[in-house]
Every structure is written in C-alpha cells, then in structure tokens.
Write a protein that holds these residues in place. Structure first.
Motif, PDB file in Angstrom:
ATOM      1  N   PRO A   1      11.781  39.281  29.406  1.00 33.05           N
ATOM      2  CA  PRO A   1      11.802  37.815  29.380  1.00 33.05           C
ATOM      3  C   PRO A   1      12.167  37.270  28.001  1.00 33.05           C
ATOM      4  CG  PRO A   1       9.545  38.595  29.228  1.00 33.05           C
ATOM      5  CD  PRO A   1      10.405  39.818  29.443  1.00 33.05           C
ATOM      6  N   TRP A   2      12.826  36.112  28.021  1.00 32.11           N
ATOM      7  CA  TRP A   2      13.167  35.394  26.800  1.00 32.11           C
ATOM      8  C   TRP A   2      12.100  34.344  26.515  1.00 32.11           C
ATOM      9  CZ3 TRP A   2      17.501  36.236  23.664  1.00 32.11           C
ATOM     10  CH2 TRP A   2      18.386  37.220  24.140  1.00 32.11           C
ATOM     11  N   SER A   3      11.936  34.025  25.257  1.00 30.70           N
ATOM     12  CA  SER A   3      10.906  33.079  24.841  1.00 30.70           C
ATOM     13  C   SER A   3      11.221  31.676  25.345  1.00 30.70           C
ATOM     14  CB  SER A   3      10.808  33.056  23.318  1.00 30.70           C
ATOM     15  OG  SER A   3      11.974  32.467  22.753  1.00 30.70           O
ATOM     16  N   ASP A   4      10.234  30.793  25.232  1.00 28.39           N
ATOM     17  CA  ASP A   4      10.499  29.374  25.408  1.00 28.39           C
ATOM     18  C   ASP A   4      11.378  28.890  24.250  1.00 28.39           C
ATOM     19  OD1 ASP A   4       9.018  29.196  27.726  1.00 28.39           O
ATOM     20  OD2 ASP A   4       7.181  28.597  26.692  1.00 28.39           O
ATOM     21  N   PRO A   5      12.145  27.842  24.461  1.00 27.33           N
ATOM     22  CA  PRO A   5      13.055  27.373  23.402  1.00 27.33           C
ATOM     23  C   PRO A   5      12.309  26.839  22.179  1.00 27.33           C
ATOM     24  CG  PRO A   5      13.669  26.469  25.542  1.00 27.33           C
ATOM     25  CD  PRO A   5      12.328  27.093  25.712  1.00 27.33           C
ATOM     26  N   THR A   6      12.834  27.145  21.022  1.00 29.05           N
ATOM     27  CA  THR A   6      12.468  26.455  19.784  1.00 29.05           C
ATOM     28  C   THR A   6      13.609  25.497  19.463  1.00 29.05           C
ATOM     29  OG1 THR A   6      11.180  28.318  18.917  1.00 29.05           O
ATOM     30  CG2 THR A   6      12.002  26.708  17.323  1.00 29.05           C
ATOM     31  N   TRP A   7      13.310  24.204  19.480  1.00 27.80           N
ATOM     32  CA  TRP A   7      14.352  23.194  19.289  1.00 27.80           C
ATOM     33  C   TRP A   7      14.663  23.050  17.803  1.00 27.80           C
ATOM     34  CZ3 TRP A   7      16.774  21.869  23.579  1.00 27.80           C
ATOM     35  CH2 TRP A   7      16.111  22.076  24.793  1.00 27.80           C
ATOM     36  N   LEU A   8      15.932  23.021  17.470  1.00 27.53           N
ATOM     37  CA  LEU A   8      16.390  23.014  16.084  1.00 27.53           C
ATOM     38  C   LEU A   8      16.484  21.586  15.559  1.00 27.53           C
ATOM     39  CD1 LEU A   8      19.180  25.737  16.350  1.00 27.53           C
ATOM     40  CD2 LEU A   8      16.754  26.016  15.821  1.00 27.53           C
ATOM     41  N   ARG A   9      15.921  21.374  14.399  1.00 28.84           N
ATOM     42  CA  ARG A   9      15.867  20.034  13.813  1.00 28.84           C
ATOM     43  C   ARG A   9      17.120  19.742  12.981  1.00 28.84           C
ATOM     44  NH1 ARG A   9      10.551  22.074  12.879  1.00 28.84           N
ATOM     45  NH2 ARG A   9      11.136  22.598  10.734  1.00 28.84           N
ATOM     46  N   GLY A  10      17.464  18.462  12.921  1.00 27.29           N
ATOM     47  CA  GLY A  10      18.512  18.011  12.014  1.00 27.29           C
ATOM     48  C   GLY A  10      19.925  18.324  12.445  1.00 27.29           C
ATOM     49  N   LEU A  11      20.146  18.558  13.744  1.00 23.22           N
ATOM     50  CA  LEU A  11      21.483  18.910  14.224  1.00 23.22           C
ATOM     51  C   LEU A  11      21.965  17.911  15.261  1.00 23.22           C
ATOM     52  CD1 LEU A  11      21.168  22.798  14.569  1.00 23.22           C
ATOM     53  CD2 LEU A  11      22.169  21.496  12.696  1.00 23.22           C
ATOM     54  N   ASP A  12      21.790  16.633  14.991  1.00 20.37           N
ATOM     55  CA  ASP A  12      22.241  15.598  15.921  1.00 20.37           C
ATOM     56  C   ASP A  12      23.753  15.697  16.125  1.00 20.37           C
ATOM     57  OD1 ASP A  12      19.654  14.736  15.948  1.00 20.37           O
ATOM     58  OD2 ASP A  12      19.971  13.080  14.544  1.00 20.37           O
ATOM     59  N   ASP A  13      24.164  15.589  17.378  1.00 21.57           N
ATOM     60  CA  ASP A  13      25.586  15.620  17.761  1.00 21.57           C
ATOM     61  C   ASP A  13      26.240  16.974  17.501  1.00 21.57           C
ATOM     62  OD1 ASP A  13      25.575  12.940  18.576  1.00 21.57           O
ATOM     63  OD2 ASP A  13      25.953  12.242  16.532  1.00 21.57           O
ATOM     64  N   ALA A  14      25.444  18.017  17.256  1.00 23.32           N
ATOM     65  CA  ALA A  14      26.003  19.351  17.042  1.00 23.32           C
ATOM     66  C   ALA A  14      26.054  20.118  18.356  1.00 23.32           C
ATOM     67  CB  ALA A  14      25.173  20.113  16.023  1.00 23.32           C
ATOM     68  N   ILE A  15      27.062  20.972  18.502  1.00 22.97           N
ATOM     69  CA  ILE A  15      27.169  21.868  19.646  1.00 22.97           C
ATOM     70  C   ILE A  15      27.658  23.226  19.146  1.00 22.97           C
ATOM     71  CG2 ILE A  15      27.607  20.011  21.305  1.00 22.97           C
ATOM     72  CD1 ILE A  15      30.574  20.852  21.258  1.00 22.97           C
ATOM     73  N   ASP A  16      27.723  24.191  20.056  1.00 20.82           N
ATOM     74  CA  ASP A  16      28.293  25.517  19.788  1.00 20.82           C
ATOM     75  C   ASP A  16      27.652  26.220  18.590  1.00 20.82           C
ATOM     76  OD1 ASP A  16      29.933  24.638  21.786  1.00 20.82           O
ATOM     77  OD2 ASP A  16      31.814  25.057  20.768  1.00 20.82           O
TER      78      ASP A  16
ATOM     79  N   GLU B   1      35.897  24.276  17.266  1.00 20.74           N
ATOM     80  CA  GLU B   1      34.585  24.555  17.853  1.00 20.74           C
ATOM     81  C   GLU B   1      34.396  26.062  18.029  1.00 20.74           C
ATOM     82  OE1 GLU B   1      34.558  22.565  21.638  1.00 20.74           O
ATOM     83  OE2 GLU B   1      36.455  23.453  22.243  1.00 20.74           O
ATOM     84  N   GLY B   2      33.249  26.438  18.625  1.00 20.52           N
ATOM     85  CA  GLY B   2      32.958  27.844  18.902  1.00 20.52           C
ATOM     86  C   GLY B   2      33.021  28.730  17.679  1.00 20.52           C
ATOM     87  N   PRO B   3      32.392  28.360  16.547  1.00 20.27           N
ATOM     88  CA  PRO B   3      32.549  29.164  15.327  1.00 20.27           C
ATOM     89  C   PRO B   3      31.817  30.495  15.391  1.00 20.27           C
ATOM     90  CG  PRO B   3      30.891  27.468  14.975  1.00 20.27           C
ATOM     91  CD  PRO B   3      31.484  27.207  16.336  1.00 20.27           C
ATOM     92  N   HIS B   4      32.455  31.529  14.846  1.00 18.79           N
ATOM     93  CA  HIS B   4      31.836  32.848  14.658  1.00 18.79           C
ATOM     94  C   HIS B   4      32.185  33.325  13.247  1.00 18.79           C
ATOM     95  CE1 HIS B   4      30.699  33.444  18.874  1.00 18.79           C
ATOM     96  NE2 HIS B   4      31.880  32.960  19.196  1.00 18.79           N
ATOM     97  N   LEU B   5      31.228  33.952  12.603  1.00 23.46           N
ATOM     98  CA  LEU B   5      31.435  34.478  11.255  1.00 23.46           C
ATOM     99  C   LEU B   5      31.249  35.988  11.284  1.00 23.46           C
ATOM    100  CD1 LEU B   5      32.097  33.440   8.419  1.00 23.46           C
ATOM    101  CD2 LEU B   5      29.637  33.266   7.970  1.00 23.46           C
ATOM    102  N   TYR B   6      32.178  36.717  10.671  1.00 24.95           N
ATOM    103  CA  TYR B   6      32.149  38.182  10.613  1.00 24.95           C
ATOM    104  C   TYR B   6      32.373  38.624   9.168  1.00 24.95           C
ATOM    105  CZ  TYR B   6      33.416  37.209  15.471  1.00 24.95           C
ATOM    106  OH  TYR B   6      33.465  36.695  16.745  1.00 24.95           O
TER     107      TYR B   6
END
Length: 563
Positions: free
Chosen positions: A154-169, A234-239
């Motif tokens: 099972p996965w945990s309940d969500p921890t909601w991230l602060r300070g990311l208004d209008d953010a996605i991906d 959008e859809g950023p990934h860092l490697y």
C-alpha cells in the motif's frame, strides 16, 4: 465534504429502499469478453523484436524508474478509480499491473470532478529503500507526494505540498550527494507573454518533512527558444550523466505539435543550454496524410538499463483519419542514442516504428498481452476481487459492484447517477486498446421495468454510447443511446421476447462502431451498423482520455423517450 456525505447517505437509503421493493435493481453479468484485431499488430516479429506501443490504450504520461533489474511505471488516470496504475517489467517491453497508488477512497475524492480532471502526469522515484510518487490533483488539492516500501502498495496517504499554487507535473531528482530536488511546471515570473507561456521551476526537497524548502528558481522560461513563443513546457525530468545535468521536458502541448526537448548544465541549478538539434522526439514534421499515423509524441522518461543502454518511454497516439484517436494516448518505447554528449530518441522526419529491436535482456517468444498486440481478454467474474483492469468513474462507492451476491456473476446495484453525471454511475470500465475490437457480455434481462443494463462505450460525460436492455411488460426492449454533446438520443431499438439472459456486443473499427444483440441464442442481430463514432475520439470530445468499455446499469425513473 458534508454535502457529499449527506448525498451518499441519501443515495444509499434510496438504493436499499428500492431494492426492498424491486429486486430487478440488481443487474447481473455472467462474463465480459474483449478481443482486439488491429492490422498493425499482425506484422510478424522476430524473436529479438517487440511491438509498439508497449502499453496500448489509455496509458498516458509515463513516469518510470529502474530499481535493480526491475522497472516500475506509473501513468495518469485523471478521475478514474483506482488511480495511478503501477506496472512492473524486467525488460521495458513486457509489463504487468501490480497495483495502484490511489487504491483507497480515503486517499482522494474525485466526486464532482470532470473525468479529464483529477490526477495529471505522475512521476515515480526511488531512494534509500523508499518509492516516491509526486503528482497533481488538478481540482482537488493541488500537488502531493505519497510513499511506499513496495511499489505494489500500500501507498501512504497524500502529503500535500505547500507553496506550489498553479503548479503541475512535479518530479523528484536525487543527486549523488543525497540532496533531493523538486521540479515542476508553473506560471512564468511576472505576466505571461503569450497564451501557453509556462516555465520549469526547481526547489530543494526535504525528505524528513516531505516538503519543498528554500528558494525556488526558474530553470527554463517558455521553452528552448522563447523568441518562437513555445507553448506548454512541461513534464520536467532531471538526470545526471558523466558530470552533466540533463533537463528533459515536453514542449508544444499534448496534441499533434507535441515534442520532447533536452538541455544540459554542469550544475543542477543551471544555467541550462539547449541542444541545437532539438527536439529529440516529435512527429509534427511528418505529412498529415501518411498511412497509419503515430501522432502526439512526447512526454518522455529516459532510463538506463543494466547493460548501459538507454531507453525512452513516452506517450503517443495511433491515429486514423489524420487526427482522430479513440484509444487515447499510449505508452511507447524507443532506444536512446548518445552522440556528442546528447541523448537522441528519433531523427527529425522519421516515423515512430511499430516494430523495434528489443533490449538485450528482453524475454524471447513472449506475448505482450494484455498490454499490447492482438489478444482476447475475458473476465468470468469467478474471483473474489475485481481484476486490476477494471476502473470506475471517480470513486469506488462501496457495494455497487458485487462479486459475492451471486458467485460467478458480476452484480451491479444501479442508482440514478448516469454516465452524464459528475458522480459515480454503476459502470465498470476497461480500456479500449485497439482500433479494431469486439466487446461482448451475457447478462440477465431485468425482470421488471425500472432498470436498464448493458454495455457502455465511454469517452467523457458528454460523449458515450449505451447499448442496453430494459423490460417492457412481457417483452424487452434493446436500445442504443448516443450522447455526442448536450443531448442524448436513442438511435436504435428493437422489441424482443427474451429468455432469462441476453448477449450484447459492441464492435469497433477506427471511427465506425456497430452494435448487436442475441436474445434467443440463434446468433447476432445488428441493431445499428457502422455508426460514426469519431465523436469518441479525444480530438473531438476534448480532454486527455481514451475510450473505455464495460458493463453498466442504471435506475430509470421512467422509460426513456424515443429519438
């Protein structure tokens, strides 16, 4: 939340009261059968080759990670439940669903959300014995992180991230020094210069509190060349590879102009320099009238295999009629070639291949079913729990989908919420994975008026078919409803003298769907053939989904009018 709870209590009371008066409100299905027969999947394979897409049908926005000799993949699920399917593979080609990140109604509530809202573009990461998924519930709380020791849950309940208004991906990157960083798409600093102007932001991430900390910085404003006004970076990934940090993003929107671009820097904070040959993946530069087009390609995840070979999982769609695609955005796989320190997925002007030479450790002579290729998939409803392929709209209202009431049958306890509602109708959905398919079922004919049951082909709340049967006195009526906008019309009907059970069938071929019934065991009779179903295509219906099919039942206040 209070009004939703009250509403559910009232619906539950009404359902119990109704069942006490009318036993026909239990709709029973003996089996469901799905068969795909796409011509493109008939191309012969050598033992060293695999078929694209590797996950056919509505499996968009792939996010993946390798842990040892296993790969784990998550896909967007929007307002379907359970949410965020988790798939596992040993070779990037043969996948199986092992669980869902959002598997408990208590984790998230999608009630009232449009079906193309909900969960957008998940990513999965692994660090120090723990799996992380970061994601966005676009209308239900914003960005969040969940964790699990086992990707199957099972996965945990969500921890909601602060300070990311209008953010996605959002996505996570773990650097070699143990620091973690959170990337996301967000509005640019100041006033956007044009419609679709976005930016890629980064902030350090605290693993103890599961929150972003410290200052946020823009890594990429607009896209690789802001002078050309690129849209929807959008859809950023860092490697990290050979001392370079690579920032890989989707650009151009998720339609036919979609692409993947790459930039690099010596520091995770930048500045980032784009590759001069961008994009590293697109199909927008190919002729619109090409045969069997693959469109919408982008949103790629880069992965290194144990042998050092790199691969890209990305989304694309199989089109017909140039821009139509009922099967939605799917997950595809291609090798990555490194040249002069830059990753390249596909040369410009080259079509994405349907058959590809596979990884060195690929399973030999193994089918890719039920994720790709032509296959038959059947559920006899003879297990204690529903197969992982089934989904419901928004939430799993307890009890309406029942395998215990009549062992060997699926019992749907219908209610008044229909396919056009923003709540949870009694509808079990399975992805349409083929352009050419057959879906059929055997169900008990309702014993009395007041209940309709059958098969639905669903794209969204305003674009669907319902092939149903209802009781009309001693007879039964088979009918076909079509909703392709604001109104629902009956486009076919037949009166039959049924036995206790009846078979129903939906057959699709590109943009043409046909509907049949067998009321007496003497064979299929077509209620409507070759109906124009291009309205189920994502480009017509709107949103981000592919079509789904499955058993559906509803309470009817009165017999539906003719059309």
């Amino acid at each position: 939340m209070a009004h939703r709870t009250l509403r559910r209590v009232l619906l539950a009371w009404l359902a119990v009261a109704g069942c006490a008066v009318q036993a026909q409100e239990a709709a029973r299905f003996d089996w469901f059968d799905y068969r795909g027969h796409d011509a493109a999947f008939e191309q012969p394979l050598k033992p060293s080759e695999y078929r694209n897409p590797v996950l056919a049908g509505f499996y968009p926005d792939p996010g993946a990670v390798r842990v040892g000799d296993r790969y784990y993949l998550v896909n967007s699920s929007f307002s379907y439940f359970p949410g965020l399917p988790v798939s596992e593979s040993r070779d990037l080609v043969h996948w199986r669903t092992i669980g869902h990140v959002i598997s408990r109604p208590s984790q998230m509530d999608f009630d009232g959300q449009g079906i193309s809202r909900g969960l957008f573009a998940p990513t999965i990461a692994y660090h120090d014995g723990l799996f992380y998924v970061v994601n966005t519930n676009i209308d239900g709380g914003g960005n969040f992180v969940v964790t699990a020791k086992d990707p199957a849950g099972p996965w945990s309940d969500p921890t909601w991230l602060r300070g990311l208004d209008d953010a996605i991906d959002p996505s996570l990157f773990f650097d070699a020094d143990g620091r973690a960083y959170l990337l996301n798409n967000g509005p640019p600093p100041g006033t956007p210069r044009y419609e679709g102007h976005r930016a890629i932001w980064m902030q350090q991430f605290d693993l103890a509190t599961l929150q972003p900390i410290g200052p946020r910085k823009v890594l990429l404003d607009g896209g690789v060349d802001i002078r050309k006004q690129p849209i929807w970076i959008e859809g950023p990934h860092l490697y990290r590879r050979h001392g370079w940090y690579y920032l890989s993003c989707a650009e151009g929107g998720t339609g036919p102009q979609h692409s993947q671009v790459i930039l690099r820097s010596r520091s995770p904070w930048g500045p980032y320099t784009p590759w001069q040959g961008n994009p590293i993946l697109t199909q927008r530069d190919l002729p619109d009238d090409r045969a069997e087009p693959v469109i919408n390609a982008g949103h790629a995840e880069l992965l290194e295999a144990p042998d050092g070979q790199w691969w890209a999982l990305f989304l694309a769609s199989r089109g017909y009629g140039r821009t139509h695609f009922n099967t939605g955005r799917e997950t595809w796989l291609l090798p990555v070639r490194w040249q002069d320190g830059w990753p390249q997925i596909l040369p410009h002007g080259q079509a994405i291949p349907r058959v590809v030479a596979g990884p060195t450790d690929m399973q030999r002579d193994a089918t890719q079913a039920p994720m790709s290729g032509n296959f038959e998939w059947r559920d006899d409803f003879d297990r204690a729990t529903l197969d992982s392929a089934w989904m419901s709209l928004r939430n799993a209202s307890e009890g309406w989908a029942d395998l215990a009431a009549s062992p060997g049958w699926l019992t749907l306890h219908p209610h008044s919420d229909g396919l056009d509602s923003l709540h949870t109708p009694a509808f079990l959905a399975r992805r349409q994975q083929h352009l050419a398919f057959d879906a059929s079922t055997l169900l008990q004919v309702p014993a009395h008026s007041g209940t309709a049951a059958g098969l639905a082909a669903f794209q969204n709340e305003t674009h669907w078919y319902f092939l149903g049967v209802r009781r009309t006195g001693a007879q039964a009526e088979v009918f076909l409803e079509r909703r392709d906008g604001d109104a629902t019309r009956v486009v076919g009907r037949a009166t039959v003298s049924p036995g206790k059970a009846m078979q129903l069938r939906i057959a699709g071929d590109g943009g043409r769907y046909s509907f049949a019934y067998d009321a007496d065991g003497k064979g299929w009779r077509w209620l409507r053939r070759d109906d124009d179903a291009t309205f189920l295509s994502t480009d017509v219906a709107g949103g981000f989904l592919g079509a789904v099919l499955g058993p559906y039942a509803r309470i009817e206040a009165a017999q539906q009018p003719g059309g």
